[in-house]
Every structure is written in C-alpha cells, then in structure tokens.
Design an enzyme around this catalytic site. Structure first.
Site, mmCIF file in Angstrom:
data_model
loop_
_atom_site.group_PDB
_atom_site.id
_atom_site.type_symbol
_atom_site.label_atom_id
_atom_site.label_comp_id
_atom_site.label_asym_id
_atom_site.label_seq_id
_atom_site.Cartn_x
_atom_site.Cartn_y
_atom_site.Cartn_z
ATOM 1 N N ARG A 93 -5.449 -2.143 8.588
ATOM 2 C CA ARG A 93 -6.546 -3.057 8.283
ATOM 3 C C ARG A 93 -6.043 -4.049 7.254
ATOM 4 O O ARG A 93 -5.000 -3.826 6.631
ATOM 5 C CB ARG A 93 -7.772 -2.293 7.768
ATOM 6 C CG ARG A 93 -7.488 -1.436 6.545
ATOM 7 C CD ARG A 93 -8.752 -0.733 6.060
ATOM 8 N NE ARG A 93 -8.475 0.103 4.898
ATOM 9 C CZ ARG A 93 -8.141 1.390 4.958
ATOM 10 N NH1 ARG A 93 -8.044 1.989 6.130
ATOM 11 N NH2 ARG A 93 -7.891 2.075 3.859
ATOM 12 N N ARG B 296 0.142 7.549 -2.815
ATOM 13 C CA ARG B 296 0.544 8.609 -1.885
ATOM 14 C C ARG B 296 2.032 8.918 -2.007
ATOM 15 O O ARG B 296 2.459 10.058 -1.838
ATOM 16 C CB ARG B 296 0.170 8.199 -0.459
ATOM 17 C CG ARG B 296 -1.332 8.336 -0.170
ATOM 18 C CD ARG B 296 -1.699 7.755 1.174
ATOM 19 N NE ARG B 296 -1.642 6.297 1.154
ATOM 20 C CZ ARG B 296 -1.467 5.552 2.237
ATOM 21 N NH1 ARG B 296 -1.300 6.121 3.414
ATOM 22 N NH2 ARG B 296 -1.453 4.237 2.137
ATOM 23 N N LEU C 33 12.080 -19.885 -3.481
ATOM 24 C CA LEU C 33 10.912 -19.134 -3.014
ATOM 25 C C LEU C 33 9.718 -19.354 -3.938
ATOM 26 O O LEU C 33 9.866 -19.358 -5.162
ATOM 27 C CB LEU C 33 11.262 -17.642 -2.966
ATOM 28 C CG LEU C 33 10.119 -16.670 -2.664
ATOM 29 C CD1 LEU C 33 9.725 -16.757 -1.192
ATOM 30 C CD2 LEU C 33 10.519 -15.242 -3.014
ATOM 31 N N HIS D 101 3.088 3.424 -9.112
ATOM 32 C CA HIS D 101 2.942 1.998 -9.411
ATOM 33 C C HIS D 101 4.210 1.435 -10.062
ATOM 34 O O HIS D 101 4.621 0.311 -9.758
ATOM 35 C CB HIS D 101 1.740 1.769 -10.324
ATOM 36 C CG HIS D 101 0.428 2.104 -9.684
ATOM 37 N ND1 HIS D 101 0.097 1.691 -8.411
ATOM 38 C CD2 HIS D 101 -0.647 2.822 -10.141
ATOM 39 C CE1 HIS D 101 -1.119 2.131 -8.107
ATOM 40 N NE2 HIS D 101 -1.580 2.807 -9.140
ATOM 41 N N ASP E 225 0.836 -1.200 0.000
ATOM 42 C CA ASP E 225 0.000 0.000 0.000
ATOM 43 C C ASP E 225 0.873 1.253 0.000
ATOM 44 O O ASP E 225 1.949 1.267 0.603
ATOM 45 C CB ASP E 225 -0.903 -0.004 1.233
ATOM 46 C CG ASP E 225 -2.026 1.012 1.137
ATOM 47 O OD1 ASP E 225 -2.305 1.509 0.026
ATOM 48 O OD2 ASP E 225 -2.627 1.325 2.182
ATOM 49 N N GLY E 226 0.390 2.286 -0.670
ATOM 50 C CA GLY E 226 1.049 3.578 -0.604
ATOM 51 C C GLY E 226 1.676 4.056 -1.901
ATOM 52 O O GLY E 226 2.321 5.112 -1.920
ATOM 53 N N TRP F 104 -11.001 -3.068 -9.310
ATOM 54 C CA TRP F 104 -11.651 -2.922 -10.613
ATOM 55 C C TRP F 104 -12.515 -1.662 -10.661
ATOM 56 O O TRP F 104 -12.880 -1.191 -11.750
ATOM 57 C CB TRP F 104 -12.513 -4.143 -10.932
ATOM 58 C CG TRP F 104 -11.748 -5.395 -11.227
ATOM 59 C CD1 TRP F 104 -11.710 -6.535 -10.479
ATOM 60 C CD2 TRP F 104 -10.901 -5.648 -12.358
ATOM 61 N NE1 TRP F 104 -10.889 -7.474 -11.062
ATOM 62 C CE2 TRP F 104 -10.383 -6.966 -12.209
ATOM 63 C CE3 TRP F 104 -10.525 -4.897 -13.474
ATOM 64 C CZ2 TRP F 104 -9.517 -7.530 -13.154
ATOM 65 C CZ3 TRP F 104 -9.656 -5.452 -14.401
ATOM 66 C CH2 TRP F 104 -9.165 -6.760 -14.242
ATOM 67 N N SER G 199 -8.087 -5.316 4.670
ATOM 68 C CA SER G 199 -8.702 -5.032 3.371
ATOM 69 C C SER G 199 -9.092 -6.260 2.564
ATOM 70 O O SER G 199 -8.718 -6.397 1.392
ATOM 71 C CB SER G 199 -7.770 -4.132 2.541
ATOM 72 O OG SER G 199 -7.575 -2.897 3.180
#
Length: 247
Positions: free
Chosen positions: A195, A25, A132, A38, A21-22, A70, A197
């Site tokens: 949270r 911002r 991984l 992005h 997230d972020g 979406w 989400s």
C-alpha cells in the site's frame, strides 16, 4: 557485470520515491529495540542516496515521517526527532561535498524547533548542489497536502488572485508542496506491505510501483538497482495503447 552496469542510462527514472518500511520488524527479528532499527535505517539512507547518485537519478524522495507517525509513543517520536537531527548533522558535510541538494516537504510547523533548525541549516548549506536532489517527506501526508492546497486555492479565489474558471489540474498541482518537483516515475516500498500509506497520492497517479519484502535496514545498492532494472522492463502507456506507444 554489476547491476549498476545493467541499468539503461537512457531510460532512467528521473524521480524515485521510497516508503522506508520495516525498521521496527527488522529490530524485533533480532531481539533489539525499535530504536536500533531506526538507527540502522539511517545507515540504509546513506547507502541508497549514494547508490541513487551513482545511477544518475535526479530526484529521490524518502518518506521519513508521516503525520500519522505523530500518534506513536512519545518516547519513540522523540527518539526519531533526535536521530534525524543527529543524522542531518553527521551527513551534511558529505552531502554538500557530493553535490546532493536537500529539500523537504510536509507540515514543518509540527517539528520541534531544534529539528526545524537543523533541517533548515542543511537545506541552506546544500542549496548549491547540482547532483541528486534528496527530498525528505517529514510530518507529511498526502491528505494533509491536498486539503492544504484546496484551502489555499479557495483563499486565493476569495482574494481575487485566482479565478474559479481557471482552476485545472495544472493550477492545482501548483499549490502542492511538490510544485517544482517532477512526479515520481518509480515508487518503492520496502518491508513487504503493498500500500502507499497516504504518500504522494496525486503525484503517483502514473508511477510504477515496486514492492519488496526486504526490510528497510537491509535495503542497499543492489536492491535499488534491481528495482530500477525491473522498472525499465515495464511499458508506461499513460492511458494509451501499446501500438500508440510504439508509434
């Protein structure tokens, strides 16, 4: 001593899940468009995948695109799909070289055909990886996953494949998209929100949560290692008492 060296290799989280997230911002704070955030977020993915591999994490799940995403502006959604295809094409050779295996969870039918094709090729090309396992949650939400699992299970009851009295937690988990993936030990969310989400609600029942104000494009090796070190300082009781755990 580096943060990587401070990690106790005997108490590693086998599965780390991250809500990235972020990006928006991060870009706004620099006077840039959301697309730039992005794009920088993709570079962060590369850093964190490499860091997780160095730390011997077995599974890394990244919440890349939710079903709710979406609803974002059409131009931004298309930009995200194009960026995903570009990133997959760019990274697949290195992922294969480094033994990283790609998996995906989510409603893949909603992805545009060109994105599904690129993702499918990456999954096939990395299928033999023994390091991984990188799980990309795309067009994913936990409510979608749980309702789909319930619908499929009900259909099997009707067909006689499954007996109603045989349904338990293990049976239900077998209908989830993560059926052969261990539940996350550590859930990280960047960007300052606290949270989850609609992400892995069933699977995170006993995950340790770690929230950081760092925006995803700034998240890297040391940030991941700090989260793992804090995780290792916690006591995981699974409903038991501390005395029971010590025994």
């Amino acid at each position: 001593m580096s943060l990587l060296d401070k990690i106790d290799k005997n108490r590693l989280p086998a599965h780390v899940a991250i809500i990235m997230d972020g990006n928006g911002r991060w870009a706004k704070a620099r006077g840039l468009g959301r697309g730039e955030g992005h794009r920088e977020g993709v570079n962060a993915i590369r850093r964190v995948v490499e860091a997780a591999s160095k730390a011997s994490v077995q599974y890394l799940t990244l919440y890349a695109f939710s079903t709710e995403n979406w609803n974002r502006p059409t131009e931004e959604v298309k930009g995200l799909m194009d960026l995903m295809v570009y990133a997959i094409s760019r990274e697949t050779p290195d992922l294969k070289k480094n033994g990283v295996r790609i998996r995906s969870i989510g409603d893949m039918d909603r992805l545009p055909a060109y994105a599904r094709t690129a993702l499918g090729e990456c999954i096939r090309e990395t299928a033999e990886g023994t390091g991984l396992t990188l799980v990309l949650a795309l067009s994913y939400s936990s409510k979608w996953e749980l309702s789909t699992a319930a619908r499929n299970m009900a259909a099997d009851v009707v067909k006689g494949v499954l007996e109603e009295e045989d349904i338990d937690e293990e049976t239900f988990a077998g209908y989830l998209t993560t059926r052969d993936i261990p539940d996350p030990d550590l859930l990280i969310r960047t960007g300052g929100e606290q949270r989850i989400s609609n992400f892995l609600l069933w699977q995170c029942a006993y995950a340790e949560f770690y929230f950081t104000g760092t925006f995803w494009p700034d998240f890297g090796d040391d940030a991941l290692y700090e989260a793992i070190i804090e995780y290792q300082g916690r006591e995981r009781r699974y409903g038991k008492t501390s005395d029971q755990i010590e025994r």
